[in-house]
Design an enzyme around this catalytic site. Structure first.
Site, PDB file in Angstrom:
ATOM      1  N   THR A  17       0.823  -1.210   0.000  1.00 21.60           N
ATOM      2  CA  THR A  17       0.000   0.000   0.000  1.00 21.60           C
ATOM      3  C   THR A  17       0.856   1.258   0.000  1.00 21.60           C
ATOM      4  O   THR A  17       0.465   2.284  -0.557  1.00 21.60           O
ATOM      5  CB  THR A  17      -0.928  -0.025   1.234  1.00 21.60           C
ATOM      6  N   TYR A  31      -7.901   0.946  -3.543  1.00 26.13           N
ATOM      7  CA  TYR A  31      -6.735   1.299  -4.364  1.00 26.13           C
ATOM      8  C   TYR A  31      -6.047   0.015  -4.854  1.00 26.13           C
ATOM      9  O   TYR A  31      -6.404  -1.089  -4.433  1.00 26.13           O
ATOM     10  CB  TYR A  31      -5.750   2.119  -3.516  1.00 26.13           C
ATOM     11  N   THR A  99       1.622  -4.312   4.275  1.00 23.11           N
ATOM     12  CA  THR A  99       1.478  -4.612   5.702  1.00 23.11           C
ATOM     13  C   THR A  99       0.878  -6.006   5.963  1.00 23.11           C
ATOM     14  O   THR A  99       1.024  -6.534   7.054  1.00 23.11           O
ATOM     15  CB  THR A  99       0.590  -3.552   6.392  1.00 23.11           C
ATOM     16  N   ASP A 100       0.208  -6.592   4.949  1.00 22.66           N
ATOM     17  CA  ASP A 100      -0.510  -7.846   5.208  1.00 22.66           C
ATOM     18  C   ASP A 100       0.393  -8.996   5.648  1.00 22.66           C
ATOM     19  O   ASP A 100       0.026  -9.773   6.531  1.00 22.66           O
ATOM     20  CB  ASP A 100      -1.306  -8.264   3.961  1.00 22.66           C
ATOM     21  N   LYS A 170       0.341  -7.622  12.737  1.00 21.73           N
ATOM     22  CA  LYS A 170      -0.662  -6.662  12.277  1.00 21.73           C
ATOM     23  C   LYS A 170      -1.947  -6.999  13.034  1.00 21.73           C
ATOM     24  O   LYS A 170      -2.423  -8.140  12.986  1.00 21.73           O
ATOM     25  CB  LYS A 170      -0.874  -6.788  10.761  1.00 21.73           C
ATOM     26  N   GLU A 294       5.241 -24.609  27.284  1.00 22.62           N
ATOM     27  CA  GLU A 294       5.272 -26.024  26.910  1.00 22.62           C
ATOM     28  C   GLU A 294       4.654 -26.841  28.032  1.00 22.62           C
ATOM     29  O   GLU A 294       4.918 -26.598  29.210  1.00 22.62           O
ATOM     30  CB  GLU A 294       6.709 -26.474  26.680  1.00 22.62           C
TER      31      GLU A 294
END
Ligand code: ASP
Length: 337
Positions: A17, A31, A99-100, A170, A294
């Site tokens: 982006t 966009y 950013t994804d 994100k 764990e």
């Protein structure tokens, strides 16, 4: 006189982006990502060369929406970073990225690169054609961070905050401050052209790249990438997806478990069948915060507190390293020749 020699900041463009544009003037959504070249992005930010404290070198490694990130681009990006880090004149690297999947690339590079100098990923939530784009400030801050002599390791610079590759995620689809490091918090901030580390000191050696799989970098792109999938445990899980993946020849499965690694019993049974068939299984928590502990006697290796997407990357590289080792033994070649 290394100080004087290290004065080049390299900016590798991959799209996203931050390089997006919209035919609708001022639009924040709708966009197309990855449209504007990295040279043009740099030219649009006043004061960038000054922030770099020397030469800025731009290179277009890819130009797409990072939702479509692929192994070939990862291989090329890691190799370009390694080549630039081998140049003593390079003080730091900035990667402009969508950013994804930014956190995935950050973890991949953290695991592959001996980043004794900073490798800073940045992106934007609004396209370059927005009324008020966030990309130019993020880029300026990323260059400032990459030029800072106290910074090292693979870092993420978005919305004024510096995040480490291990904990960053994100967490929001729209807001400009879309990244978060959960319990760990940010490593620092860039404010008015200055880096301010949390607790007033650089985070230390452990936070720099561990380069667990640095030996893979030269052969990335030549070796096949294993198939590793993520399967989520949820109400009504029946494990059928796992059985199908095994049938299709999957090499590894990351189970995105509930809470502290708990799995639906039907999924657990299917994972046991998969492990029996030779598939490598890791368990990561689907909880967005904290680190899974764990459990003694658990039949699975847990993913060292990584999120499922990062656990998948670690497992991909682990399997690839094993297969590189096995090929070497088979062919009698030198390691990773
Ligand atoms: N889909 C875009 C990408 O990841 C989103 C962004 O960059 O913010 O390339």
């Amino acid at each position: 006189m290394q100080e004087v020699a290290q004065r080049k900041i390299v900016v590798l463009g991959t799209g996203g982006t931050i390089a997006g544009s919209s035919p609708v003037r001022g639009a924040n959504v709708g966009y197309v990502a990855g449209q504007i070249g990295v040279d043009e992005l740099l030219a649009a930010v006043p004061g960038l060369a000054q922030a770099a404290g020397g030469t800025l070198v731009a290179e277009q490694v890819a130009q797409f929406d990072s939702k479509d990130m692929d192994f070939a681009t990862w291989a090329r990006l890691a190799q370009r970073c390694a080549a630039h880090l081998a140049d003593p004149a390079v003080a730091g690297i900035v990667i402009t990225h969508g950013t994804d999947t930014l956190e995935e690339t950050a973890w991949l590079l953290h695991t592959l690169l001996d980043a004794s100098r900073p490798v800073v990923l940045t992106g934007a939530m609004r396209p370059a054609t927005a009324l008020s784009p966030d990309g130019p400030q993020n880029l300026l801050d990323a260059v400032t961070l990459a030029a800072d002599s106290t910074a090292r390791g693979v870092l993420v610079m978005v919305a004024g905050a510096v995040h480490g590759a291990r904990d960053v995620r994100k967490v929001h689809p729209l807001r400009l401050d879309a990244f978060d490091s959960g319990d760990a918090g940010p490593l620092g901030w860039v404010e008015a052209g200055q880096v301010r580390w949390a607790h007033d000191r650089p985070p230390g050696a452990a936070w720099a790249g561990q380069a667990a799989h640095a030996a893979l970098v030269p052969v990335l792109g030549r070796l096949p990438w294993p198939r590793v999938e993520i399967v989520m445990s949820h109400a009504g899980s029946d494990g059928a997806l796992v059985d199908w993946l095994v049938e299709k020849g999957v090499h590894g499965i990351v189970a995105a478990a509930t809470g502290n690694g708990s799995l639906h019993r039907a999924l657990e049974a299917a994972l046991a069948r998969a492990a029996h068939a030779g598939v490598r299984v890791r368990v990561a928590s689907r909880c967005p915060q904290g680190r899974m502990l764990e459990l003694a006697g658990a039949p699975w290796r847990h993913a060292a507190g990584l999120s499922p997407v990062k656990a998948r990357i670690s497992l991909l590289l682990e399997l690839m390293a094993d297969s590189a080792g096995a090929n070497r033994v088979k062919s009698g070649l030198e390691p990773f020749e």
